[in-house]
Design a protein around this motif. Structure first.
Motif, PDB file in Angstrom:
ATOM      1  N   ASP A   1       0.887  -1.319  -0.030  1.00 18.10           N
ATOM      2  CA  ASP A   1      -0.024  -0.124  -0.044  1.00 18.10           C
ATOM      3  C   ASP A   1       0.947   0.939  -0.060  1.00 18.10           C
ATOM      4  N   GLU A   2       1.746   1.136   0.929  1.00 18.88           N
ATOM      5  CA  GLU A   2       2.796   2.423   0.926  1.00 18.88           C
ATOM      6  C   GLU A   2       3.538   2.596  -0.286  1.00 18.88           C
ATOM      7  N   TYR A   3       4.070   1.565  -1.110  1.00 22.25           N
ATOM      8  CA  TYR A   3       4.734   1.694  -2.166  1.00 22.25           C
ATOM      9  C   TYR A   3       3.967   2.313  -3.362  1.00 22.25           C
ATOM     10  N   GLN A   4       2.813   1.767  -3.558  1.00 24.71           N
ATOM     11  CA  GLN A   4       1.714   2.014  -4.456  1.00 24.71           C
ATOM     12  C   GLN A   4       1.298   3.656  -4.170  1.00 24.71           C
ATOM     13  N   LEU A   5       1.105   3.910  -2.864  1.00 23.94           N
ATOM     14  CA  LEU A   5       0.904   5.422  -2.540  1.00 23.94           C
ATOM     15  C   LEU A   5       1.819   6.245  -3.037  1.00 23.94           C
ATOM     16  N   ALA A   6       3.175   5.850  -2.822  1.00 23.87           N
ATOM     17  CA  ALA A   6       4.455   6.627  -3.350  1.00 23.87           C
ATOM     18  C   ALA A   6       4.243   6.812  -4.748  1.00 23.87           C
ATOM     19  N   LEU A   7       3.957   5.944  -5.422  1.00 21.74           N
ATOM     20  CA  LEU A   7       4.060   5.985  -6.919  1.00 21.74           C
ATOM     21  C   LEU A   7       2.911   6.659  -7.305  1.00 21.74           C
ATOM     22  N   ALA A   8       1.678   6.648  -6.851  1.00 22.61           N
ATOM     23  CA  ALA A   8       0.369   7.638  -7.116  1.00 22.61           C
ATOM     24  C   ALA A   8       0.868   9.036  -6.899  1.00 22.61           C
ATOM     25  N   ASP A   9       1.714   9.278  -5.738  1.00 18.64           N
ATOM     26  CA  ASP A   9       2.064  10.823  -5.529  1.00 18.64           C
ATOM     27  C   ASP A   9       3.185  11.255  -6.221  1.00 18.64           C
ATOM     28  N   LEU A  10       4.128  10.373  -6.748  1.00 21.22           N
ATOM     29  CA  LEU A  10       5.234  10.803  -7.409  1.00 21.22           C
ATOM     30  C   LEU A  10       5.256  10.699  -8.962  1.00 21.22           C
ATOM     31  N   GLU A  11       4.202  10.011  -9.364  1.00 19.90           N
ATOM     32  CA  GLU A  11       3.947  10.178 -10.739  1.00 19.90           C
ATOM     33  C   GLU A  11       3.100  11.096 -11.210  1.00 19.90           C
ATOM     34  N   ALA A  12       2.313  11.516 -10.394  1.00 28.76           N
ATOM     35  CA  ALA A  12       1.193  12.635 -10.642  1.00 28.76           C
ATOM     36  C   ALA A  12       1.780  13.862 -11.126  1.00 28.76           C
ATOM     37  N   ASN A  13       1.233  14.595 -11.796  1.00 22.93           N
ATOM     38  CA  ASN A  13       1.505  16.090 -12.300  1.00 22.93           C
ATOM     39  C   ASN A  13       0.620  17.042 -11.777  1.00 22.93           C
ATOM     40  N   PRO A  14       0.753  17.948 -10.738  1.00 21.69           N
ATOM     41  CA  PRO A  14       2.159  18.106 -10.222  1.00 21.69           C
ATOM     42  C   PRO A  14       2.277  16.883  -9.072  1.00 21.69           C
ATOM     43  N   VAL A  15       3.692  16.773  -8.863  1.00 22.06           N
ATOM     44  CA  VAL A  15       4.145  15.745  -7.760  1.00 22.06           C
ATOM     45  C   VAL A  15       3.391  16.122  -6.347  1.00 22.06           C
ATOM     46  N   ASN A  16       3.141  15.222  -5.474  1.00 19.29           N
ATOM     47  CA  ASN A  16       2.553  15.301  -4.265  1.00 19.29           C
ATOM     48  C   ASN A  16       4.005  15.023  -3.368  1.00 19.29           C
ATOM     49  N   ALA A  17       4.567  15.922  -2.666  1.00 18.61           N
ATOM     50  CA  ALA A  17       5.585  15.661  -1.943  1.00 18.61           C
ATOM     51  C   ALA A  17       5.730  14.633  -0.830  1.00 18.61           C
ATOM     52  N   LYS A  18       4.418  14.355  -0.404  1.00 14.15           N
ATOM     53  CA  LYS A  18       4.254  13.493   0.642  1.00 14.15           C
ATOM     54  C   LYS A  18       4.770  12.130   0.345  1.00 14.15           C
ATOM     55  N   GLY A  19       4.676  11.896  -1.020  1.00 13.31           N
ATOM     56  CA  GLY A  19       5.269  10.579  -1.815  1.00 13.31           C
ATOM     57  C   GLY A  19       6.643  10.441  -1.512  1.00 13.31           C
ATOM     58  N   LEU A  20       7.602  11.424  -1.286  1.00 14.57           N
ATOM     59  CA  LEU A  20       8.845  11.194  -0.964  1.00 14.57           C
ATOM     60  C   LEU A  20       8.889  10.560   0.447  1.00 14.57           C
ATOM     61  N   TRP A  21       8.254  10.791   1.497  1.00 12.96           N
ATOM     62  CA  TRP A  21       8.358  10.189   2.626  1.00 12.96           C
ATOM     63  C   TRP A  21       7.881   8.649   2.403  1.00 12.96           C
ATOM     64  N   TYR A  22       6.748   8.459   1.837  1.00 14.22           N
ATOM     65  CA  TYR A  22       6.143   7.203   1.345  1.00 14.22           C
ATOM     66  C   TYR A  22       7.468   6.272   1.234  1.00 14.22           C
ATOM     67  N   ILE A  23       8.004   6.885  -0.240  1.00 13.38           N
ATOM     68  CA  ILE A  23       8.919   5.793  -0.978  1.00 13.38           C
ATOM     69  C   ILE A  23      10.074   5.547   0.025  1.00 13.38           C
ATOM     70  N   ALA A  24      10.483   6.835   0.781  1.00 12.24           N
ATOM     71  CA  ALA A  24      11.693   6.406   1.719  1.00 12.24           C
ATOM     72  C   ALA A  24      11.490   5.302   2.689  1.00 12.24           C
ATOM     73  N   HIS A  25      10.122   5.370   3.084  1.00 12.55           N
ATOM     74  CA  HIS A  25       9.720   4.391   4.216  1.00 12.55           C
ATOM     75  C   HIS A  25       9.754   2.830   3.375  1.00 12.55           C
ATOM     76  N   ALA A  26       9.045   3.005   2.230  1.00 11.89           N
ATOM     77  CA  ALA A  26       9.017   1.794   1.409  1.00 11.89           C
ATOM     78  C   ALA A  26      10.329   1.167   1.250  1.00 11.89           C
ATOM     79  N   ALA A  27      11.104   1.790   0.880  1.00 12.23           N
ATOM     80  CA  ALA A  27      12.408   1.445   0.531  1.00 12.23           C
ATOM     81  C   ALA A  27      13.391   0.754   1.769  1.00 12.23           C
ATOM     82  N   SER A  28      12.856   1.439   3.013  1.00 13.07           N
ATOM     83  CA  SER A  28      13.360   0.813   4.231  1.00 13.07           C
ATOM     84  C   SER A  28      12.821  -0.431   4.633  1.00 13.07           C
ATOM     85  N   VAL A  29      11.728  -0.806   4.239  1.00 17.33           N
ATOM     86  CA  VAL A  29      11.165  -2.250   4.358  1.00 17.33           C
ATOM     87  C   VAL A  29      10.778  -2.967   3.301  1.00 17.33           C
ATOM     88  N   ALA A  30      11.409  -2.686   2.058  1.00 17.22           N
ATOM     89  CA  ALA A  30      11.263  -3.403   0.952  1.00 17.22           C
ATOM     90  C   ALA A  30      12.066  -4.655   0.945  1.00 17.22           C
TER      91      ALA A  30
END
Length: 411
Positions: free
Chosen positions: A190-219
């Motif tokens: 859920d968190e990884y896909q939320l990060a994608l939804a935030d970061l692939e959008a235009n404009p980018v939702n900066a909260k996705g940077l937190w979610y991708i950072a956490h997703a990377a830590s538990v991947a």
């Protein structure tokens, strides 16, 4: 998300089997320890007593038994049987939403269909939760837990379906609900896909940077580096540099939830000189719009300006522009929409041959013409063109010279 516990049928105080034979058959089926034997016995019970008061309970238990036995097809078939009898059955909807999402993630020719079905079951499940009544014999705490766990499944499935369809706004809303509802138990997926939804959008939702950072830590180990690199690049593009990324990785590792005050400063907008460099790097001069020529020539980036001017100077080119004013021998034109909106000329076209008085174009008309760029002044911008001739009013614009392009930003 964890797979829904499909087989936890709630005891029903108000349901009572009065026929001893039916009662014994039900109890015998429920008490089978082996999942396959339990599923077979429950199926036999339902065939013998198709109108039993315990019909839905038996089907839910059978769905759970097939799931325990690892028979995915029969698990899904049973879930569909439940929905035929009870279209708002939350457990069956949760199982189908979850299973279709997992099948879509495996790829293959049916992946798109599975993603769409996951979204449909997710939306139906969320609607069913709104009207769901607490079953008899279920505690308030257990009922609240069931609703919480299934809402995470439903939001996740609906969000994944939206992400798959590139509906980033809906995906952000649904997946953020899943992550927020799950709290510290939010799933990696859920968190990884939320990060994608935030970061692939235009404009980018900066909260996705937190979610991708956490997703990377538990991947999973095999995905950790790929997610870290993706997050780092998205961070650098948004922020303008990698400064602060290692600190974000460390902070986000502790929790999936972005703090309420989380923010990343966006990079300053590119200067006209930087935009000009990007334009000449990414496009051939012949493929640029007039507004892009104008930006490059007025940007202060002399190398970029020389590249454009050396290509078009003294060459006959065809353009489309708006008429600001006109005489028989000279036209004042706007080649960009911005300048037309401001009623400001950016092209002076000297005609090779004077026009007949009846052929002089009206102010505000859109014309197609040709001419050779002779000189220009960068600010305020004016391109002087010689040897001009009209090709006819309201003509079809040439591919690379349509005036409908706005000037790039930061002018």
């Amino acid at each position: 998300p964890s797979s829904p516990a499909a087989g936890q049928a709630a005891p029903q105080q108000k349901k009572e089997i009065k026929d001893p034979a039916e009662y014994n058959a039900y109890v015998n089926a429920v008490q089978q320890a082996d999942p396959k034997a339990k599923a077979t016995a429950l199926d036999a019970f339902l065939q013998t007593y198709p109108n039993s008061v315990m019909k839905t309970d038996a089907m839910e238990l059978m769905m759970g038994a097939y799931q325990q036995a690892g028979d995915q097809q029969k698990t899904m078939d049973t879930a569909n049987r439940i929905l035929q009898a009870d279209p708002n059955n939350v457990r069956a909807l949760a199982l189908l939403a979850y299973t279709n999402r997992m099948q879509a993630l495996q790829g293959g020719p049916n992946a798109q269909q599975s993603a769409s079905q996951a979204a449909d079951y997710g939306k139906k499940g969320l609607a069913a939760l709104q009207t769901m009544q607490k079953p008899d014999g279920v505690s308030d705490a257990d009922f609240a837990k069931l609703k919480q766990e299934t809402s995470v499944i439903f939001n996740g499935a609906a969000g994944f379906g939206a992400l798959n369809a590139k509906d980033y706004g809906s995906a952000q809303s649904e997946l953020e609900s899943a992550v927020t509802t799950a709290g510290p138990n939010a799933s990696f997926l859920d968190e990884y896909q939320l990060a994608l939804a935030d970061l692939e959008a235009n404009p980018v939702n900066a909260k996705g940077l937190w979610y991708i950072a956490h997703a990377a830590s538990v991947a999973p180990a095999q995905a950790k580096q790929q997610l870290t690199d993706y997050g780092r690049k998205k961070y650098a593009k948004y922020h303008g540099s990698e400064e602060g990324w290692p600190e974000l990785l460390a902070a986000a590792a502790a929790t999936p939830q972005a703090p309420a005050d989380f923010h990343v400063a966006p990079a300053p907008p590119p200067t006209p000189a930087e935009q000009a460099a990007d334009i000449v790097k990414s496009k051939e001069v012949k493929d640029m719009s007039f507004a892009e020529w104008q930006l490059v020539l007025s940007s202060g980036n002399q190398d970029a300006a020389n590249k454009v001017w050396d290509t078009i100077h003294d060459k006959q080119i065809e353009l489309v522009a708006y008429v600001i004013s006109a005489t028989r021998t000279e036209l004042q034109l706007a080649g960009s929409t911005d300048d037309n909106d401001a009623k400001k000329a950016d092209i002076t076209l000297k005609l090779l041959n004077p026009l007949a008085a009846t052929k002089v174009p009206k102010e505000g008309a859109t014309i197609q013409f040709q001419g050779a760029p002779d000189t220009y002044t960068p600010n305020p911008f004016m391109m002087n063109m010689k040897d001009g001739a009209l090709a006819g009013q309201s003509a079809t614009p040439a591919h690379h010279t349509a005036p409908v392009h706005k000037k790039p930003a930061a002018q």
